[in-house]
Design an enzyme around this catalytic site. Structure first.
Site, PDB file in Angstrom:
ATOM      1  N   SER A 112      41.790  46.265  31.935  1.00  0.00           N
ATOM      2  CA  SER A 112      42.023  47.248  30.891  1.00  0.00           C
ATOM      3  C   SER A 112      43.431  47.161  30.293  1.00  0.00           C
ATOM      4  O   SER A 112      43.907  46.076  30.045  1.00  0.00           O
ATOM      5  CB  SER A 112      41.784  48.648  31.438  1.00  0.00           C
ATOM      6  OG  SER A 112      41.899  49.606  30.436  1.00  0.00           O
TER       7      SER A 112
ATOM      8  N   ASP B 208      31.341  49.537  26.133  1.00  0.00           N
ATOM      9  CA  ASP B 208      32.644  50.033  26.583  1.00  0.00           C
ATOM     10  C   ASP B 208      33.096  51.172  25.671  1.00  0.00           C
ATOM     11  O   ASP B 208      33.143  51.032  24.449  1.00  0.00           O
ATOM     12  CB  ASP B 208      33.668  48.896  26.555  1.00  0.00           C
ATOM     13  CG  ASP B 208      34.975  49.251  27.261  1.00  0.00           C
ATOM     14  OD1 ASP B 208      35.511  50.349  27.001  1.00  0.00           O
ATOM     15  OD2 ASP B 208      35.466  48.435  28.044  1.00  0.00           O
TER      16      ASP B 208
ATOM     17  N   HIS C   6      33.535  51.229  30.744  1.00  0.00           N
ATOM     18  CA  HIS C   6      34.916  50.758  30.825  1.00  0.00           C
ATOM     19  C   HIS C   6      35.323  50.633  32.287  1.00  0.00           C
ATOM     20  O   HIS C   6      35.463  51.622  32.995  1.00  0.00           O
ATOM     21  CB  HIS C   6      35.851  51.730  30.102  1.00  0.00           C
ATOM     22  CG  HIS C   6      37.271  51.258  30.047  1.00  0.00           C
ATOM     23  ND1 HIS C   6      37.655  50.179  29.265  1.00  0.00           N
ATOM     24  CD2 HIS C   6      38.393  51.686  30.665  1.00  0.00           C
ATOM     25  CE1 HIS C   6      38.955  49.984  29.400  1.00  0.00           C
ATOM     26  NE2 HIS C   6      39.415  50.882  30.249  1.00  0.00           N
TER      27      HIS C   6
END
Length: 350
Positions: free
Chosen positions: A216, A284, A313
């Site tokens: 991320s 996501d 995510h």
């Protein structure tokens, strides 16, 4: 007595009818349940469980992944009860177990006077790579506000431990409990601290192969309030408001849009010279399918993109009860092993 006998006869007939109706109702309910289950199973197998899309910038990288990372061609089966993106995103930290990991902490000083916390997992019990100087090193980069104690990082350390590799986790300034010495934290566009860490890791174990894996994209108030209106910053209700009031100002961007433009990886992908595999779910919640730079990836032979239909995510939960590992963990394990042990095939991907 006659009336009593008639009463019992009537009651018996009534109960018999009720039992018959109850059995018929149960049969109907069971049939409906079985029908719904069959319909849901059909929907799951045709619309939810699918093979990911593998997109590469060249045939050579595609063949490397196909041969050494079979997970990229396998069907991804998210839990039948938890495949929706927001559910995957929210439940992952609570569903997956946290492997026990003991770190060795190291604080290194930055040129501006700040300090950066590194958590090392040396893996001295490694049987496949018993020589510490040459033991492969995996540099792990947590996401926004993440540290070496995040569940997804601990699972990546666990996967590396089983492969016999050493790990070092790069904690951004001010997020892992170390004292913030300067009024500066971090942002998605600035790589000065990361570059310094990579150079430090290389010098610490110059004979060891190294690869990096990132996931991320806090600080201490007494230091920051000397330069920023922290009360105003803490009233931000969205990430954009926080960045407008804090991050873009800290790193000298004229506007927040300038910061986001500089931080976007789409402008940097063309210059990537090290083989890189990116995993992204199409659903996501922060990086949806329409934002994935597929065409840019196709133009660079060093890039590969793996897109699953579901996963949220940093979710990627899979199986009936995803307690131990996720699809992301399997991708990381296979790619890390392939890069470190078969990396010679990645030379000259042009």
């Amino acid at each position: 007595m006659l009336s009593l006998d008639v009463g019992w006869d009537v009651l018996g007939v009534y109960l018999e009818n009720q039992v018959s109706v109850g059995l018929q109702g149960s049969s109907v309910g069971l049939a409906l349940a079985l029908g719904f289950g069959a319909a849901y199973a059909c929907y799951y197998l045709t619309s939810i469980a699918k093979k990911p899309k593998l997109i590469t910038g060249g045939k050579k990288f595609y063949e490397f992944l196909r041969d050494h990372c079979p997970v990229v061609t396998e069907t991804y089966y998210p839990p039948f009860w938890c495949w929706e993106s927001r559910a995957q995103t929210l439940l992952r930290p609570f569903v997956t177990a946290k492997p026990w990991v003991t770190y060795r902490n190291e604080l290194i000083r930055a040129p501006d006077g700040g300090q950066i916390s590194l958590d090392w997992f040396d893996n001295d019990s490694s049987s496949s790579h018993p020589d510490p100087p040459s033991r492969p090193t995996v540099l792990l980069l947590p996401g926004l506000t993440g540290t070496s104690r995040e569940s997804y990082i601990l699972h990546m350390v666990q996967q590396s431990r089983e492969l016999g590799y050493r790990c070092v986790v790069f904690n951004n300034r001010g997020v892992s409990g170390e004292k913030l010495l300067t009024p500066r934290t971090y942002c998605a566009a600035n790589t000065e601290d990361l570059e310094m860490v990579i150079e430090h890791v290389r010098k610490t174990n110059p004979a060891a192969p190294i690869m990096a894996a990132g996931v991320s994209m806090g600080g201490h108030r007494p230091v920051l309030e000397k330069n920023y209106d922290i009360d105003h910053v803490m009233k931000a209700k969205t990430i954009r408001e926080f960045d407008e009031r804090f991050t873009s100002i800290m790193f000298g961007y004229p506007t927040n849009d300038d910061y986001y433009r500089d931080a976007s990886p789409i402008h940097k992908l063309k210059s990537v010279q090290v083989p890189m595999l990116c995993l992204n779910a199409a659903d996501d919640v922060f990086s949806p399918s329409h934002a994935i730079p597929i065409e840019v990836v196709k133009q660079n032979p060093n890039l590969a993109l793996l897109i699953t239909c579901h996963g949220g995510h940093i979710g990627f939960l899979e199986g009936l009860w995803p307690r131990q590992s996720t699809y992301m963990d399997r991708v990381f394990r296979q790619f890390a092993k392939a890069v470190i042990e078969q990396g010679g095939r990645l030379n000259n991907l042009q």
